[in-house]
Enzyme design. Structure first.
Site, PDB file in Angstrom:
ATOM      1  N   TYR A  37       0.803  -1.225   0.000  1.00 43.00           N
ATOM      2  CA  TYR A  37       0.000   0.000   0.000  1.00 43.00           C
ATOM      3  C   TYR A  37       0.839   1.279   0.000  1.00 43.00           C
ATOM      4  CZ  TYR A  37      -4.665  -1.924   0.130  1.00 43.00           C
ATOM      5  OH  TYR A  37      -5.844  -2.544  -0.223  1.00 43.00           O
ATOM      6  N   GLU A  53      -2.852 -29.916   9.380  1.00 46.08           N
ATOM      7  CA  GLU A  53      -3.050 -29.125   8.166  1.00 46.08           C
ATOM      8  C   GLU A  53      -4.134 -28.065   8.323  1.00 46.08           C
ATOM      9  OE1 GLU A  53      -4.668 -29.601   3.566  1.00 46.08           O
ATOM     10  OE2 GLU A  53      -4.088 -31.408   4.659  1.00 46.08           O
ATOM     11  N   ASP A  79      -4.688 -33.992   5.145  1.00 44.70           N
ATOM     12  CA  ASP A  79      -5.704 -34.677   4.348  1.00 44.70           C
ATOM     13  C   ASP A  79      -5.070 -35.778   3.515  1.00 44.70           C
ATOM     14  OD1 ASP A  79      -7.727 -33.026   5.255  1.00 44.70           O
ATOM     15  OD2 ASP A  79      -7.667 -31.677   3.529  1.00 44.70           O
TER      16      ASP A  79
END
EC number: 5.6.2.2
Length: 414
Positions: free
Chosen positions: A157, A243, A295
């Site tokens: 920014y 995770e 996963d």
């Protein structure tokens, strides 16, 4: 089989599994053995300088503000001299392309070959990126002078019209880190807080005492500036790297770490720099094993590999960001049948999933671990995947009360 019959069978399976779980000391017996082996292993981590590699490679180190200022001022002096000589100017930027990455088996991580490319201001293709590079060099110079830290978003920014997209300023920041030979944190630019930690861990953060057992189910945000973390202490036997945020919250709410002395960490998906640095610092300080819960899909394995081997995007800093010898606890493809995960909780792999899985099989760091290869091949053969949350089909506390205790008791990690 009818729905009622399936439910009855699932209930019977859970009862059998619960009966297998012994007392806490027995559950943790193999974990303690693993931790003891880690403490006995006093072999110092090898460095690139000790290896006779066919390619020259580039790595960065932590530098203080004065050293970074010297590097920037030397670079800009060369730029000024080149302009005064009528030659325009350019930067020598190390290439971070995939073809410039190298997996080093002796270190079990990815490193960056020492190949550079020119980024000239006079080129119509490179002009804007060269301007961004020059602008960020000036901003980093200011930060080092003032001895303050800002986030990558803050940096973006400062000149939105020039940068246009934060991904551009982020990429140039990595280029500069590599060019100046320092870690990204040495540039005094940090990522926003993302990862969290909970469990049997205390440390001091910039003078404040932090007790991670008193942080509620949301956990303590991992500090973006890891250099301000000190006095790390814990009686945990292992670190559980998770995770996803949902599984983290389940384990935190169940106070899993009270029964099974542990520290639980998550980056809520793709690992960020601060979480990777923090995990490495805990591993080196406490000398306890790290067990991973991800996963059962190619992306879970990719996330695990980033923690262990490093990412291609930041391979130049892999020596500071990687945590070797993380054990893959679950959820593994072989667990789907072993724990009788219901068909309705298994997902068919998409073409993109299969493509990603096949690409992983071609990676040197995957080939180096035959057990990983076997699990990945099983996943591709069955074309099935499952999330950690699939375990909730047996009950919301199945993860903390049955699945993990059984895995720990049996030493079922690879």
């Amino acid at each position: 089989m009818s729905k009622a019959g399936t439910s009855k069978r699932a209930g019977e399976d859970i009862n059998k599994q619960q009966k297998k779980i012994k007392n806490i000391d027995e559950v943790l017996k193999l974990v303690k053995k693993l931790a003891e082996q880690g403490r006995k292993n006093t072999t110092a981590e090898r460095s690139l300088a000790e290896l006779d590699l066919a390619h020259s490679v580039r790595e960065v180190v932590d530098k203080d503000a004065d050293a970074v200022l010297d590097e920037i001022e030397t670079t800009m002096l060369e730029v000024a001299q080149s302009i005064l000589a009528g030659n325009g100017y350019s930067f020598d930027i190390p290439s971070r392309a995939k073809g410039n990455q190298l997996y080093v088996p002796e270190l079990d991580r990815i490193v960056l070959k020492d190949t550079v490319s020119k980024r000239p201001f006079a080129s119509s293709q490179a002009c804007r990126k060269t301007a961004i590079t020059t602008r960020i060099l000036g901003l980093v110079h200011e930060l080092c002078n003032k001895q303050i830290n800002v986030t990558k978003r803050d940096l973006f920014y400062t000149d939105v019209k020039l940068f246009e997209d934060q991904r551009e300023s982020d990429a140039v920041l990595d280029d500069l880190s590599c060019m100046l030979g320092c870690t990204r944190s040495s540039l005094h630019v940090v990522a926003s807080e993302k990862g969290v930690v909970v469990g049997r861990l205390t440390f001091t953060e910039d003078g404040d005492h932090i007790d991670c057992r008193r942080m509620g189910v949301g956990g303590k945000a991992i500090p973006p500036n890891i250099s301000k973390v000190s006095n790390i202490a814990s009686d945990a036997l292992f670190i559980l790297l998770v995770e996803k945020d949902a599984a983290f919250m389940r384990l935190a709410e169940d106070r899993f770490y009270n029964d099974y002395p542990s520290i639980i960490i998550t980056a809520k998906g793709q690992p960020d720099v601060a979480t990777r640095l923090f995990l490495r610092k805990l591993k080196l300080s406490l000398k306890i094993p790290v067990l991973a819960l991800v996963d059962s899909d190619p992306y879970g394995l990719k996330i695990l590999s980033v923690y262990m081997k490093g990412s291609m995007n930041m391979s130049y800093d892999s020596s500071n960001l990687t945590t070797p010898d993380i054990k893959w606890l679950g959820v593994r493809p072989s667990d789907l049948d072993r724990f009788n995960i219901p068909a309705q909780c298994r997902l068919a792999m998409t073409d993109e999933d299969l493509k990603t899985g096949r690409k992983l099989l071609e990676e040197d760091f995957i080939k180096a671990n035959p057990a990983w290869v076997a699990e990945l091949e099983l996943m591709l053969k069955k074309k099935e995947k499952a999330e950690i949350q699939a375990l909730s089909s047996f009950g919301f506390q199945y993860l903390s009360q049955v699945y993990l205790p059984l895995k720990l008791q049996e030493g079922d990690w690879i």
